[in-house]
Scaffold this motif. Sequence first.
Motif, PDB file in Angstrom:
ATOM      1  N   ILE A   1       0.811  -1.222   0.000  1.00 52.75           N
ATOM      2  CA  ILE A   1       0.000   0.000   0.000  1.00 52.75           C
ATOM      3  C   ILE A   1       0.847   1.276   0.000  1.00 52.75           C
ATOM      4  O   ILE A   1       0.317   2.360  -0.267  1.00 52.75           O
ATOM      5  N   LEU A   2       2.127   1.165   0.291  1.00 51.78           N
ATOM      6  CA  LEU A   2       2.963   2.368   0.347  1.00 51.78           C
ATOM      7  C   LEU A   2       2.945   3.184  -0.951  1.00 51.78           C
ATOM      8  O   LEU A   2       2.890   4.412  -0.894  1.00 51.78           O
ATOM      9  N   PRO A   3       2.970   2.543  -2.134  1.00 52.45           N
ATOM     10  CA  PRO A   3       2.975   3.350  -3.364  1.00 52.45           C
ATOM     11  C   PRO A   3       1.590   3.809  -3.798  1.00 52.45           C
ATOM     12  O   PRO A   3       1.480   4.531  -4.805  1.00 52.45           O
ATOM     13  N   LEU A   4       0.530   3.411  -3.107  1.00 50.53           N
ATOM     14  CA  LEU A   4      -0.827   3.694  -3.563  1.00 50.53           C
ATOM     15  C   LEU A   4      -1.238   5.130  -3.281  1.00 50.53           C
ATOM     16  O   LEU A   4      -0.667   5.812  -2.427  1.00 50.53           O
ATOM     17  N   THR A   5      -2.285   5.558  -3.984  1.00 55.18           N
ATOM     18  CA  THR A   5      -2.882   6.854  -3.688  1.00 55.18           C
ATOM     19  C   THR A   5      -3.722   6.740  -2.421  1.00 55.18           C
ATOM     20  O   THR A   5      -4.082   5.637  -1.977  1.00 55.18           O
ATOM     21  N   LEU A   6      -4.051   7.873  -1.851  1.00 55.19           N
ATOM     22  CA  LEU A   6      -4.878   7.891  -0.650  1.00 55.19           C
ATOM     23  C   LEU A   6      -6.246   7.267  -0.918  1.00 55.19           C
ATOM     24  O   LEU A   6      -6.773   6.505  -0.089  1.00 55.19           O
ATOM     25  N   SER A   7      -6.806   7.552  -2.077  1.00 53.14           N
ATOM     26  CA  SER A   7      -8.119   6.983  -2.429  1.00 53.14           C
ATOM     27  C   SER A   7      -8.051   5.459  -2.502  1.00 53.14           C
ATOM     28  O   SER A   7      -8.962   4.762  -2.026  1.00 53.14           O
ATOM     29  N   ASN A   8      -6.972   4.935  -3.081  1.00 53.77           N
ATOM     30  CA  ASN A   8      -6.838   3.482  -3.202  1.00 53.77           C
ATOM     31  C   ASN A   8      -6.636   2.809  -1.851  1.00 53.77           C
ATOM     32  O   ASN A   8      -7.148   1.713  -1.613  1.00 53.77           O
ATOM     33  N   ILE A   9      -5.898   3.456  -0.974  1.00 52.24           N
ATOM     34  CA  ILE A   9      -5.691   2.893   0.367  1.00 52.24           C
ATOM     35  C   ILE A   9      -7.019   2.808   1.109  1.00 52.24           C
ATOM     36  O   ILE A   9      -7.355   1.777   1.712  1.00 52.24           O
ATOM     37  N   MET A  10      -7.793   3.874   1.044  1.00 50.59           N
ATOM     38  CA  MET A  10      -9.070   3.884   1.749  1.00 50.59           C
ATOM     39  C   MET A  10     -10.065   2.914   1.104  1.00 50.59           C
ATOM     40  O   MET A  10     -10.898   2.327   1.800  1.00 50.59           O
ATOM     41  N   ALA A  11      -9.965   2.739  -0.204  1.00 50.14           N
ATOM     42  CA  ALA A  11     -10.834   1.769  -0.877  1.00 50.14           C
ATOM     43  C   ALA A  11     -10.534   0.358  -0.382  1.00 50.14           C
ATOM     44  O   ALA A  11     -11.451  -0.441  -0.141  1.00 50.14           O
ATOM     45  N   GLN A  12      -9.261   0.045  -0.194  1.00 51.00           N
ATOM     46  CA  GLN A  12      -8.893  -1.267   0.342  1.00 51.00           C
ATOM     47  C   GLN A  12      -9.351  -1.409   1.793  1.00 51.00           C
ATOM     48  O   GLN A  12      -9.793  -2.482   2.206  1.00 51.00           O
ATOM     49  N   TRP A  13      -9.237  -0.338   2.546  1.00 54.97           N
ATOM     50  CA  TRP A  13      -9.682  -0.383   3.938  1.00 54.97           C
ATOM     51  C   TRP A  13     -11.193  -0.637   4.006  1.00 54.97           C
ATOM     52  O   TRP A  13     -11.664  -1.474   4.782  1.00 54.97           O
ATOM     53  N   ASN A  14     -11.949   0.081   3.209  1.00 54.09           N
ATOM     54  CA  ASN A  14     -13.405  -0.075   3.220  1.00 54.09           C
ATOM     55  C   ASN A  14     -13.848  -1.424   2.662  1.00 54.09           C
ATOM     56  O   ASN A  14     -14.951  -1.892   2.981  1.00 54.09           O
ATOM     57  N   ALA A  15     -12.997  -2.052   1.856  1.00 53.60           N
ATOM     58  CA  ALA A  15     -13.299  -3.382   1.334  1.00 53.60           C
ATOM     59  C   ALA A  15     -12.809  -4.486   2.277  1.00 53.60           C
ATOM     60  O   ALA A  15     -12.827  -5.663   1.907  1.00 53.60           O
TER      61      ALA A  15
ATOM     62  N   VAL B   1      -1.136  10.043   7.595  1.00 54.27           N
ATOM     63  CA  VAL B   1      -0.663  11.378   7.978  1.00 54.27           C
ATOM     64  C   VAL B   1       0.812  11.552   7.617  1.00 54.27           C
ATOM     65  O   VAL B   1       1.251  12.649   7.234  1.00 54.27           O
ATOM     66  N   THR B   2       1.581  10.464   7.721  1.00 47.88           N
ATOM     67  CA  THR B   2       2.997  10.530   7.396  1.00 47.88           C
ATOM     68  C   THR B   2       3.234  10.594   5.890  1.00 47.88           C
ATOM     69  O   THR B   2       4.086  11.348   5.418  1.00 47.88           O
ATOM     70  N   LEU B   3       2.462   9.820   5.124  1.00 45.65           N
ATOM     71  CA  LEU B   3       2.683   9.724   3.680  1.00 45.65           C
ATOM     72  C   LEU B   3       2.181  10.936   2.902  1.00 45.65           C
ATOM     73  O   LEU B   3       2.835  11.397   1.968  1.00 45.65           O
ATOM     74  N   PHE B   4       1.011  11.447   3.289  1.00 43.77           N
ATOM     75  CA  PHE B   4       0.336  12.424   2.445  1.00 43.77           C
ATOM     76  C   PHE B   4       0.295  13.804   3.099  1.00 43.77           C
ATOM     77  O   PHE B   4       0.124  13.918   4.323  1.00 43.77           O
ATOM     78  N   PRO B   5       0.426  14.866   2.277  1.00 41.87           N
ATOM     79  CA  PRO B   5       0.344  16.229   2.822  1.00 41.87           C
ATOM     80  C   PRO B   5      -1.067  16.551   3.297  1.00 41.87           C
ATOM     81  O   PRO B   5      -2.040  15.901   2.901  1.00 41.87           O
ATOM     82  N   ASP B   6      -1.154  17.536   4.145  1.00 42.29           N
ATOM     83  CA  ASP B   6      -2.451  17.945   4.688  1.00 42.29           C
ATOM     84  C   ASP B   6      -3.379  18.402   3.562  1.00 42.29           C
ATOM     85  O   ASP B   6      -2.975  19.152   2.669  1.00 42.29           O
ATOM     86  N   SER B   7      -4.597  17.922   3.598  1.00 45.71           N
ATOM     87  CA  SER B   7      -5.586  18.277   2.583  1.00 45.71           C
ATOM     88  C   SER B   7      -6.965  17.941   3.116  1.00 45.71           C
ATOM     89  O   SER B   7      -7.111  17.248   4.135  1.00 45.71           O
ATOM     90  N   ALA B   8      -7.996  18.409   2.420  1.00 44.69           N
ATOM     91  CA  ALA B   8      -9.370  18.100   2.830  1.00 44.69           C
ATOM     92  C   ALA B   8      -9.617  16.594   2.746  1.00 44.69           C
ATOM     93  O   ALA B   8     -10.294  16.016   3.604  1.00 44.69           O
ATOM     94  N   GLN B   9      -9.061  15.958   1.728  1.00 40.66           N
ATOM     95  CA  GLN B   9      -9.246  14.505   1.572  1.00 40.66           C
ATOM     96  C   GLN B   9      -8.584  13.755   2.722  1.00 40.66           C
ATOM     97  O   GLN B   9      -9.161  12.809   3.266  1.00 40.66           O
ATOM     98  N   ARG B  10      -7.368  14.192   3.103  1.00 40.86           N
ATOM     99  CA  ARG B  10      -6.686  13.508   4.203  1.00 40.86           C
ATOM    100  C   ARG B  10      -7.454  13.697   5.506  1.00 40.86           C
ATOM    101  O   ARG B  10      -7.602  12.755   6.289  1.00 40.86           O
TER     102      ARG B  10
END
Length: 230
Positions: free
Chosen positions: A181-195, A211-220
Amino acid sequence: KPLLAAAAASGEAPLPLLPEVTQQLTLMAGSAIAMCMKREQENLEDIIYAAGGFAGIAEPARYRKVHNSVSQAANQLQMMRRTWQAVLPKPTIYHALGHVTNCVINAVTRQLLQPGAVKMDQVPQLLDILDPLLICEQWFINPDALAKKRRSARGNAEQQAEKCANRYVPGLRKFKLLLGILPLTLSNIMAQWNAAELTDFEPPELKTLIVTLFPDSAQRKQCVHELENR
């Protein structure tokens, strides 16, 4: 019997029977193996922790230090495997080597899930550093057992091999999921979590990673809020 009779006639303590000797030797061997396992485990964990985590590997000096630590641990596991193969039966090797390998894999996983441990732009370098540890999966595949499972169970050979390895190194599944999951996008990580594909992770662990991988944003913020309310 003649030896026992001679010992009794001399007034000395009788010699132990063969089953008793065998039991004592088995206990001594088990104790020696346990001590060796503990020593190797502590030594290998010290090697991993001596690297000081995985942060900052974009700097050449840090990259070399972390790379050398992981390579040293992987090489030492390989040497330990070769040594034990010469003196221990296969089932004992699987359990002993599996225990020590699992401790190393878990130590690395804990380091990766620490706050600030991984940055997105450093993921390719990190995966390169950790690649030598993945070879350990092949050590715990019993070809005979795998052949039987191929004939009697559904599923491909790769899935069966993974089950064999996870039996002796239970932390390997989480480690491989984390690397995946390290190379994945935030959306893909959450999709796997929800699945429910990331059930090996506790919500706080996944939150820390995001929080460590992705910069602060509304999506995060939305993803963190979702994880906090699980």
